[in-house]
Each structure stands twice: as C-alpha cells, then as structure tokens.
Design a protein around this motif. Structure first.
Motif, short mmCIF file in Angstrom:
data_model
loop_
_atom_site.label_atom_id
_atom_site.label_comp_id
_atom_site.label_asym_id
_atom_site.label_seq_id
_atom_site.Cartn_x
_atom_site.Cartn_y
_atom_site.Cartn_z
N VAL A 228 0.85 -1.20 0.00
CA VAL A 228 0.00 0.00 0.00
C VAL A 228 0.88 1.25 0.00
O VAL A 228 0.62 2.21 -0.75
N TYR A 229 1.93 1.25 0.80
CA TYR A 229 2.85 2.39 0.83
C TYR A 229 3.50 2.58 -0.53
O TYR A 229 3.55 3.71 -1.06
N SER A 230 3.99 1.49 -1.12
CA SER A 230 4.64 1.57 -2.43
C SER A 230 3.67 2.10 -3.48
O SER A 230 4.05 2.89 -4.35
N PHE A 231 2.40 1.68 -3.39
CA PHE A 231 1.38 2.17 -4.31
C PHE A 231 1.19 3.68 -4.14
O PHE A 231 0.98 4.41 -5.12
N GLY A 232 1.29 4.16 -2.91
CA GLY A 232 1.20 5.60 -2.66
C GLY A 232 2.31 6.36 -3.35
O GLY A 232 2.08 7.44 -3.91
#
Length: 352
Positions: A228-232
């Motif tokens: 999720v962080y990487s997607f952000g």
C-alpha cells in the motif's frame, strides 16, 4: 554430473509434488532453448533478484507446434537455499490460476535450477516509468492506470488464500498492455522467498528503496501494508510526472514529505501542473492525491487497504469515458465490489 544435479534440484524444489499441481514445469534445457542459451542480446535487465531474458516458447498440441509465444524468463541469483519458501508450490498454483487481467500471467516454472526460474508472458509496450518520461499522460489515462493497478493489488491481497503481496511495487514493474491497460509484473518473485528473509531481497533492490516504508527497517518484515505504501509512491509519481531520484535517498524522502505537506496544506498546485485542466479534473486529481497521502502514512495501521483504495477511486468520475479494451473476458472477480469502478472506467469486466 549436470544431469544428477538437475535431478537433485528438481527433488529438493518439490518437483514430485508439483507434478500433481496445475503448474507447467519446464526443464532447464527447454529454457536454454527458449532464451538461446541466455543470449546477452535477449537480456532485458538484471535486478536484485536475478537476470531477465526474453525468449520464444513453442506451444504444442501433441507433437505439433501450434504457436510461438514470446515469454520472459526470470532466472534468480544463486542465493542461500534456506531463503526458499517451503510453501511456494501452493502459492505458485494460485498465481498460475489468477484471473486478473491486470497481473502479468505466470506461464510456468523450472525446478531443475538451484533456485526455481519463472516464465511469464511478455508485455511489449514498456513500463509506466517510460510512459511518464514521455510526459503525455492525460487525466483519463492517469485515472485508468491508478484504478487498474489498485484493482490488481486488491485482487492479490483479498481474493487469494493465502493473500499474496508483491513486495516490489514500482514504476518499472507496472507494464503497459494494449490501450495502455495496466499489467503488474514480478508477482511470483516474493513467493520463492520465505517471509523472514523477504527484507533481504528488498535491500538488494537499490533502485526500489524509496518505495519501501521506513517501518520495515525496524521490523525487518515486508507486509501487505508495504504494498500500500509503495502504491502511494507510484500514485505520487503518476500525479507529478516525475520519478524519485534513485541515488539521492534523502532528496526522495524530502520530495515525499513536500508532496504530503502540499496536499494537506491545500497547495497541490505546487507539485502538480494543473495547466489546461478543468475544474472536475482538478478535483479528481486532488482526490487521487489525498488517497496517495493516506497510503504514504508511516503507520501501517493508518493506511487504507487496497479494497478501500479501489472504493475511493470508484467514486471519481473522469470527464470522459476511457476507451474500452477489446480483450477476451475472463471470469469476474468480486463483481459486486468492483462494479462501480468498472462502470466509471467503461471497461465492463476487462480488468478482472
């Protein structure tokens, strides 16, 4: 000796068990033929996990060759054997049967190498990184890419048992299919690595460090919330049209911090070029930026799930309908949950 070594590797990699699963198994000699003995001219790249070669796979119907299929062969580095995930047979079978069209198809595996080699479908239209470099993305394309990437990650997190996370989401692993449809690549790499060692692979990927939340440095573990962080980070790069500096980690962190502050301070125009955008488009971009900020929260407990992200994106309506993809429809996945997003994309079931 080479023949005996192949047999030993095949057995140690669970080859006898894999025979009873729905996973095509390739011999090492078969992959050598596919890649012309790992010809350097066919090499696409080297990364922290291993080498990647393009090749041609002959598909047979009995003894008759029915087609030549272009594939990608990923050959892992000869890492410590103890890193091998003991449950990878079951997870690979899940990956082989994934019905999401926004995930690059895993076509098979070679078990005769010390660490199994993976065979994927080949996607010819480059990466999201190259597309961003061209600086020609429209608002509709930006939204479509964000929505499809979110759908793919949500599919892997929510509809597989056990849940499968990627562990290396970045612009270079988001490939562009026909009509700029999203194809997330490199799923399957993480299932070869036991959970307690996945952070080692992340550290080796020096070009990916700014996609990884700082929290993992404390825990030593990559989790679903890390995706999720990487997607952000990907959303931020998509909106700003700029890739973070690989070799300047401090500058990358400052860029992320500046982006977050600009969104929270209602100064998004400081980091995103609104020139020529309509009011509705600006509002949509602002909503996507707010989603990115939520994903970039340093506390994983505060980050949304990818299911939440899909639902938030479903509430955004692009100013014009995205061109439908004329791809063969596959079985639907979570149709009720995703129908609103698919409706606003004008894609029916093309992305699942």
């Amino acid at each position: 000796m080479r023949w005996r070594l192949r047999k030993i590797n095949f057995k140690q990699n669970g080859g006898e068990l894999m025979k009873n699963r729905k996973v095509p198994i390739f011999t090492e000699s078969k992959l050598a033929k596919v890649t012309n003995n790992n010809d350097d001219h066919k090499k696409l790249r080297n990364d922290g996990f291993g080498s990647v070669h393009k090749g041609t796979l002959e598909e047979h119907n009995g003894t008759v060759v029915v087609r030549d299929t272009v594939v990608v062969v990923k050959k892992p580095k000869d890492m410590d054997k103890s890193l091998l995930n003991k449950d990878f047979q079951r997870e690979l079978e899940i990956l082989m049967n994934i019905s999401c069209k926004n995930v690059v198809k895993l076509k098979g595996i070679c078990l005769e190498t010390r660490i199994p080699s993976l065979v994927y479908e080949y996607i010819p239209n480059g990466t999201l990184f190259k597309l961003i470099q061209q600086n020609e993305l429209t608002w509709e394309q930006c939204f479509k890419i964000a929505a499809e990437a979110a759908l793919a990650l949500d599919h892997m997190h929510s509809t597989t048992q056990p849940p499968i996370f990627h562990g290396n989401i970045k612009l270079a692993n988001i490939l562009m299919g026909r009509n700029n449809s999203v194809k997330i690549s490199d799923f399957g790499t993480s299932v070869l690595i036991s959970p307690e060692h996945r952070h080692i692979i992340a550290i080796q990927k020096k070009d990916s460090l700014h996609y990884i939340n700082l929290e993992y440095l404390v825990t030593g573990m990559l989790k679903i919330q890390s995706d999720v962080y990487s997607f952000g980070v990907v959303l931020m790069e998509l909106l700003t049209g700029k890739k973070l500096h690989v070799t300047e980690s401090e500058k990358s962190i400052n860029t992320i911090h500046r982006f977050i502050c600009s969104v929270k301070g209602d100064m998004l125009s400081d980091v995103i070029n609104f020139e020529g955008a309509s009011e509705d488009e600006i509002e949509g971009l602002r909503t996507i930026a707010e989603i990115a900020v939520k994903c970039l929260d340093q506390s994983r407990a505060n980050r949304p799930t990818m299911s939440n992200v899909v639902q938030q994106l479903a509430n955004i309506n692009p100013s014009s309908t995205v061109e439908e993809e004329n791809e063969e429809t596959e079985p639907e996945v979570d149709a009720d949950k995703l129908s609103s997003c698919l409706s606003c994309l004008g894609m029916d079931s093309a992305c699942i």
